[in-house]
Design a protein around this motif. Structure first.
Motif, PDB file in Angstrom:
ATOM      1  N   MET A 122      10.026 -10.277  76.454  1.00 23.82           N
ATOM      2  CA  MET A 122       9.098  -9.148  76.315  1.00 23.82           C
ATOM      3  C   MET A 122       8.367  -8.941  77.630  1.00 23.82           C
ATOM      4  SD  MET A 122       6.536  -8.525  73.178  1.00 23.82           S
ATOM      5  CE  MET A 122       5.523  -9.923  73.493  1.00 23.82           C
ATOM      6  N   THR A 123       9.106  -8.582  78.634  1.00 24.59           N
ATOM      7  CA  THR A 123       8.490  -8.380  79.933  1.00 24.59           C
ATOM      8  C   THR A 123       7.887  -6.996  79.993  1.00 24.59           C
ATOM      9  OG1 THR A 123      10.540  -7.529  80.783  1.00 24.59           O
ATOM     10  CG2 THR A 123      10.162  -9.888  81.008  1.00 24.59           C
ATOM     11  N   LEU A 124       7.073  -6.794  81.026  1.00 22.11           N
ATOM     12  CA  LEU A 124       6.430  -5.482  81.187  1.00 22.11           C
ATOM     13  C   LEU A 124       7.481  -4.404  81.382  1.00 22.11           C
ATOM     14  CD1 LEU A 124       3.869  -3.932  81.436  1.00 22.11           C
ATOM     15  CD2 LEU A 124       3.750  -4.534  83.835  1.00 22.11           C
ATOM     16  N   ALA A 125       8.562  -4.739  82.097  1.00 19.54           N
ATOM     17  CA  ALA A 125       9.603  -3.745  82.343  1.00 19.54           C
ATOM     18  C   ALA A 125      10.244  -3.292  81.035  1.00 19.54           C
ATOM     19  CB  ALA A 125      10.660  -4.316  83.289  1.00 19.54           C
ATOM     20  N   ALA A 126      10.485  -4.231  80.113  1.00 17.66           N
ATOM     21  CA  ALA A 126      11.095  -3.850  78.833  1.00 17.66           C
ATOM     22  C   ALA A 126      10.186  -2.908  78.052  1.00 17.66           C
ATOM     23  CB  ALA A 126      11.402  -5.104  78.009  1.00 17.66           C
ATOM     24  N   ILE A 127       8.891  -3.241  77.996  1.00 21.15           N
ATOM     25  CA  ILE A 127       7.952  -2.393  77.253  1.00 21.15           C
ATOM     26  C   ILE A 127       7.890  -1.012  77.879  1.00 21.15           C
ATOM     27  CG2 ILE A 127       5.550  -2.120  76.633  1.00 21.15           C
ATOM     28  CD1 ILE A 127       5.363  -5.107  76.525  1.00 21.15           C
ATOM     29  N   LEU A 128       7.851  -0.951  79.218  1.00 19.44           N
ATOM     30  CA  LEU A 128       7.761   0.357  79.862  1.00 19.44           C
ATOM     31  C   LEU A 128       9.034   1.157  79.670  1.00 19.44           C
ATOM     32  CD1 LEU A 128       5.854  -0.460  83.113  1.00 19.44           C
ATOM     33  CD2 LEU A 128       5.024   0.596  81.044  1.00 19.44           C
ATOM     34  N   LEU A 129      10.201   0.460  79.584  1.00 16.93           N
ATOM     35  CA  LEU A 129      11.440   1.188  79.316  1.00 16.93           C
ATOM     36  C   LEU A 129      11.415   1.808  77.922  1.00 16.93           C
ATOM     37  CD1 LEU A 129      14.205  -1.003  80.905  1.00 16.93           C
ATOM     38  CD2 LEU A 129      13.587   1.312  81.484  1.00 16.93           C
ATOM     39  N   VAL A 130      10.888   1.058  76.934  1.00 13.79           N
ATOM     40  CA  VAL A 130      10.785   1.607  75.577  1.00 13.79           C
ATOM     41  C   VAL A 130       9.856   2.818  75.587  1.00 13.79           C
ATOM     42  CG1 VAL A 130       9.981   1.133  73.257  1.00 13.79           C
ATOM     43  CG2 VAL A 130      11.282  -0.565  74.460  1.00 13.79           C
ATOM     44  N   ALA A 131       8.723   2.688  76.314  1.00 12.81           N
ATOM     45  CA  ALA A 131       7.786   3.811  76.383  1.00 12.81           C
ATOM     46  C   ALA A 131       8.442   5.017  77.051  1.00 12.81           C
ATOM     47  CB  ALA A 131       6.529   3.395  77.140  1.00 12.81           C
ATOM     48  N   ALA A 132       9.245   4.761  78.127  1.00  9.46           N
ATOM     49  CA  ALA A 132       9.923   5.864  78.807  1.00  9.46           C
ATOM     50  C   ALA A 132      10.930   6.531  77.885  1.00  9.46           C
ATOM     51  CB  ALA A 132      10.618   5.344  80.070  1.00  9.46           C
ATOM     52  N   ALA A 133      11.619   5.736  77.052  1.00  5.43           N
ATOM     53  CA  ALA A 133      12.570   6.326  76.104  1.00  5.43           C
ATOM     54  C   ALA A 133      11.847   7.230  75.112  1.00  5.43           C
ATOM     55  CB  ALA A 133      13.330   5.225  75.370  1.00  5.43           C
ATOM     56  N   LEU A 134      10.682   6.765  74.609  1.00  2.28           N
ATOM     57  CA  LEU A 134       9.919   7.590  73.674  1.00  2.28           C
ATOM     58  C   LEU A 134       9.473   8.880  74.352  1.00  2.28           C
ATOM     59  CD1 LEU A 134       7.789   4.902  71.877  1.00  2.28           C
ATOM     60  CD2 LEU A 134       9.529   6.327  70.877  1.00  2.28           C
ATOM     61  N   ILE A 135       9.055   8.780  75.631  1.00  2.00           N
ATOM     62  CA  ILE A 135       8.609   9.984  76.336  1.00  2.00           C
ATOM     63  C   ILE A 135       9.787  10.942  76.518  1.00  2.00           C
ATOM     64  CG2 ILE A 135       7.701  10.842  78.525  1.00  2.00           C
ATOM     65  CD1 ILE A 135       5.982   8.417  78.687  1.00  2.00           C
ATOM     66  N   GLY A 136      10.966  10.387  76.842  1.00  2.00           N
ATOM     67  CA  GLY A 136      12.130  11.251  77.004  1.00  2.00           C
ATOM     68  C   GLY A 136      12.498  11.978  75.729  1.00  2.00           C
ATOM     69  N   ILE A 137      12.514  11.237  74.612  1.00  2.00           N
ATOM     70  CA  ILE A 137      12.853  11.877  73.334  1.00  2.00           C
ATOM     71  C   ILE A 137      11.795  12.906  72.968  1.00  2.00           C
ATOM     72  CG2 ILE A 137      13.230  11.472  70.890  1.00  2.00           C
ATOM     73  CD1 ILE A 137      14.247   8.768  71.513  1.00  2.00           C
ATOM     74  N   GLY A 138      10.531  12.592  73.222  1.00  2.00           N
ATOM     75  CA  GLY A 138       9.463  13.541  72.917  1.00  2.00           C
ATOM     76  C   GLY A 138       9.589  14.791  73.751  1.00  2.00           C
ATOM     77  N   LEU A 139       9.968  14.639  75.011  1.00  2.00           N
ATOM     78  CA  LEU A 139      10.135  15.814  75.871  1.00  2.00           C
ATOM     79  C   LEU A 139      11.287  16.674  75.373  1.00  2.00           C
ATOM     80  CD1 LEU A 139       8.905  17.010  78.356  1.00  2.00           C
ATOM     81  CD2 LEU A 139      10.641  15.893  79.716  1.00  2.00           C
ATOM     82  N   TYR A 140      12.379  16.028  74.951  1.00  2.00           N
ATOM     83  CA  TYR A 140      13.486  16.778  74.373  1.00  2.00           C
ATOM     84  C   TYR A 140      13.016  17.572  73.161  1.00  2.00           C
ATOM     85  CZ  TYR A 140      17.200  17.361  70.947  1.00  2.00           C
ATOM     86  OH  TYR A 140      18.001  17.854  69.976  1.00  2.00           O
ATOM     87  N   GLY A 141      12.260  16.931  72.301  1.00  2.00           N
ATOM     88  CA  GLY A 141      11.778  17.615  71.108  1.00  2.00           C
ATOM     89  C   GLY A 141      10.829  18.756  71.443  1.00  2.00           C
ATOM     90  N   ALA A 142       9.902  18.506  72.381  1.00  2.00           N
ATOM     91  CA  ALA A 142       8.920  19.537  72.678  1.00  2.00           C
ATOM     92  C   ALA A 142       9.583  20.752  73.304  1.00  2.00           C
ATOM     93  CB  ALA A 142       7.849  18.970  73.615  1.00  2.00           C
ATOM     94  N   LEU A 143      10.667  20.541  74.075  1.00  2.00           N
ATOM     95  CA  LEU A 143      11.298  21.684  74.730  1.00  2.00           C
ATOM     96  C   LEU A 143      12.291  22.393  73.841  1.00  2.00           C
ATOM     97  CD1 LEU A 143      11.950  20.380  78.304  1.00  2.00           C
ATOM     98  CD2 LEU A 143      10.346  22.100  77.582  1.00  2.00           C
ATOM     99  N   SER A 144      12.880  21.689  72.866  1.00  2.00           N
ATOM    100  CA  SER A 144      14.004  22.292  72.171  1.00  2.00           C
ATOM    101  C   SER A 144      13.641  22.906  70.836  1.00  2.00           C
ATOM    102  CB  SER A 144      15.109  21.264  71.957  1.00  2.00           C
ATOM    103  OG  SER A 144      14.697  20.379  70.935  1.00  2.00           O
ATOM    104  N   GLN A 145      12.522  22.524  70.256  1.00  2.00           N
ATOM    105  CA  GLN A 145      12.252  22.975  68.893  1.00  2.00           C
ATOM    106  C   GLN A 145      11.639  24.359  68.892  1.00  2.00           C
ATOM    107  OE1 GLN A 145      13.075  21.348  66.049  1.00  2.00           O
ATOM    108  NE2 GLN A 145      14.157  19.997  67.448  1.00  2.00           N
TER     109      GLN A 145
END
Lengths: 304, 217, 101
Positions: free
Chosen positions: C1-24
């Motif tokens: 559970m390194t900082l890099a892993a947590i930040l990657l999960v957060a980046a994935a959530l931000i990416g999916i959220g951006l997809y949703g905000a732009l496409s819906q």
């Protein structure tokens, strides 16, 4: 997290649910002055009847959520019971913020009841679910302020500290408004009496209107389990939990919880239910300011 | 430590997959509760990161928010239960590319930058520290957030009250017109109600007169 | 559970959220995308607080501010959606062609 705590909790849950089912049959008969069905055998008979009945279903229900709702309700009751300290240092879920976890269980209960009404894809369950959401969310707000009032003298958000702070004097004496307001939330969480907008008789059993067979039995079992969990929490927060002379801690906790359960079931059968709009007005205009008053009393008492 | 890592991987998988399923599912109510499960997974990860208050407060807040979101879904979406397959998207490819570019850029920034290493001491009382900070050094921020939330409440009521600034509450309950601002499609409710009332009173009066005749005879 | 892993999960959530905000197309689904972005930001801030700031109290305060922002955004967003629907009977972004109308 220990095996002993787990075993005691399971015993509390099973026998508490049985006791609640017996109360559900005995108290209405006692209030009405009639000797109804035998309260000791009626729960088992009713459960067997439910399990033997044919399973009916509606057109295009949300089957996943329909099956998930009673299970989630039971899990929330279990988590609520797990936060309670059974004795000195014997807690199943030992969390620094146990009171906030209890609040999260209350909020998720509203979600679960809504899902139960939504997934049947029928009008009466949906109406029951909507009415319950409108009433259940403000009721939860009232209880949150009362719980914060309990946390103030304990100077911590953990339930063990709240019990520890009651070593000298129980909270029901220090904060007299707390337990009545908390009982209101209990009626709302377990869908009873004046807050039973989700499964009421006048909506043809509301969210349970299209339930049949084992699904109905599991929803009723989950409601009784939540009653046990709430009573134990109320006994912990306001009646001193496991403190008491002589008997071991868990036994005192069970006795106090049984007392709270009896009062709750009686209140559920005695107090009438008003229209949702009137209850909404009462909640926001009367009970929420009363909970603020309780918080102010608790705060003033906790000043050094 | 190994079970903490396994738990973290499981919870992050749940968070990401349910976040993705929010936009791929047909049933809108399920979409809002899938978002709630994504938030619950993130809240539990925060529990693992020794932030118990923030984690459980996230779960608490998001349960209530997603409940209200589900009600708004039913209000404003065409297909709340997902009984028909439907996908209302625009600029789909552009948004997929934008999402992937954002993730790639952030991932590159994460992997190639020198992240500091200063883990929190395990025995530290996190919640008590937060309490002292909120009401001590950062009280101005905290109180400003409180006043902001009050302003939000006032603004929400102004925007959506019954005699609203931007249209009364009853205007939305009529079905939309065939052209914007035009007459609502379908029956007009006002005259029908009057007609029903007259019809109800007529047979009632006759019925009571017949009853009286029957009694006299 | 390194900082890099947590930040990657957060980046994935931000990416999916951006997809949703732009496409819906629908307003409410768009707000769900914004919620996902804020979810990622919240996780990232708590990750930094826990593994890189040695539990300095101001980090948790940032998380609480992000939660307050989420609440404010949802409340005002829903009120605006309701007001727009009442005024122009529009519940998708495609129906709002011009700013002046």
């Amino acid at each position: 997290m220990s095996m002993l705590a787990c075993v005691i909790l399971l015993l509390l849950l099973i026998f508490g649910t049985l006791f609640a089912a017996i109360l559900d049959t005995a108290i209405p008969a006692w209030i009405a002055g009639q000797s109804g069905a035998n309260p000791l055998t009626t729960p088992f008979r009713r459960c067997a009847q439910f399990l033997a009945v044919q399973r009916l279903t509606t057109e295009r229900p949300d089957m996943l959520n329909w099956l998930l709702a009673p299970a989630a309700y039971l899990i929330l009751a279990g988590i609520g019971l797990g936060v309670v300290p059974l004795s000195e240092g014997l807690v199943f879920i030992d969390l620094q913020t146990g009171l906030v976890l209890w609040g999260a269980c209350e909020a998720l209960t509203v979600v679960v009841v809504f899902l139960h009404g939504w997934s049947a894809n029928a009008p009466f369950p949906l109406i029951g679910a909507y009415r319950y959401v409108a009433i259940g969310l403000p009721a939860m707000l009232v209880s949150m302020f009362v719980v914060i009032g309990v946390a103030l003298p304990a100077q911590s958000l953990s339930v063990s500290a709240a019990v520890e702070a009651q070593r000298g004097l129980w909270n029901i004496v220090k904060q007299p408004l707390g337990l009545p307001l908390f009982m209101l939330l209990g009626l709302s969480l377990t869908l009873r009496g004046p807050f039973d907008y989700a499964d009421p008789f006048d909506l043809a059993a509301g969210t349970s209107a299209e339930d049949s067979g084992p699904l109905r039995a599991s929803w009723r079992f989950a409601r009784l389990a939540m009653l046990v969990s709430f009573s134990t929490m109320a006994a912990t927060l306001f009646l001193g939990g496991h403190h008491g002379p002589g008997l071991p801690g868990p036994l005192w906790l069970a006795l106090k919880a049984a007392g709270v359960m009896t009062i709750l079931v009686a209140l559920g059968h005695v107090i009438a239910r008003t229209t949702p709009s009137r209850m909404l007005t009462l909640l926001w205009v009367l009970f929420l300011p009363l909970s603020f008053l309780d918080l102010i009393i608790a705060g003033v008492e906790s000043l050094p | 430590m190994i079970h903490t890592d396994l738990l973290f991987y499981a919870l992050s998988t749940i968070a990401i997959v349910s976040g993705w399923r929010v936009f791929r599912t047909d049933s809108m109510v399920r979409a809002s509760f899938l978002l709630m499960s994504s938030f619950i997974a993130v809240g539990l990860i925060m529990l693992l990161l020794a932030a118990p208050y923030i984690g459980i407060a996230t779960v608490f807040m998001m349960a209530v928010e997603m409940m209200v979101m589900a009600l708004f879904m039913v209000m404003f979406m065409m297909n709340p239960a997902g009984l028909n397959p439907m996908q209302m998207v625009h600029q789909h490819r552009l948004s997929i590319i934008a999402g992937i570019v954002a993730f790639a850029a952030l991932a590159l920034a994460i992997l190639f930058s020198d992240l500091p290493q200063d883990p929190v001491a395990p025995g530290k009382p996190g919640v008590a520290d937060l309490g002292f900070e909120l009401l001590g050094n950062s009280m101005l921020i905290f109180e400003t957030a409180g006043v902001t939330l009050l302003a939000t409440m006032v603004g929400t009521v102004v925007l959506s009250s019954r005699s609203g600034r931007f249209g009364g509450a009853d205007e939305g309950s009529r079905p939309p017109g065939l052209e914007p601002g035009g007459e609502p499609a379908g029956r007009k409710p006002e005259e029908k109600a009057g007609g029903d009332m007259h019809q109800c009173h007529g047979p009632g009066r006759q019925h009571s007169e017949k009853q009286q005749d029957g009694d006299e005879q | 559970m390194t900082l890099a892993a947590i930040l990657l999960v957060a980046a994935a959530l931000i990416g999916i959220g951006l997809y949703g905000a732009l496409s819906q197309q629908s307003f409410v689904m768009l707000m769900m995308g914004l919620e996902l972005i804020l979810n990622g930001v919240l996780l990232a801030s708590i990750g930094f607080w826990s593994l890189a700031l040695a539990g300095a109290p101001k980090g948790q305060l940032l998380a609480i501010i992000v939660m307050a922002v989420m609440a404010v955004e949802m409340a005002i967003g829903f009120a605006l959606v309701t007001a727009v629907y009442r005024k122009r009977q529009a519940d998708t972004t495609e129906s709002l062609k011009t700013m002046r109308d």
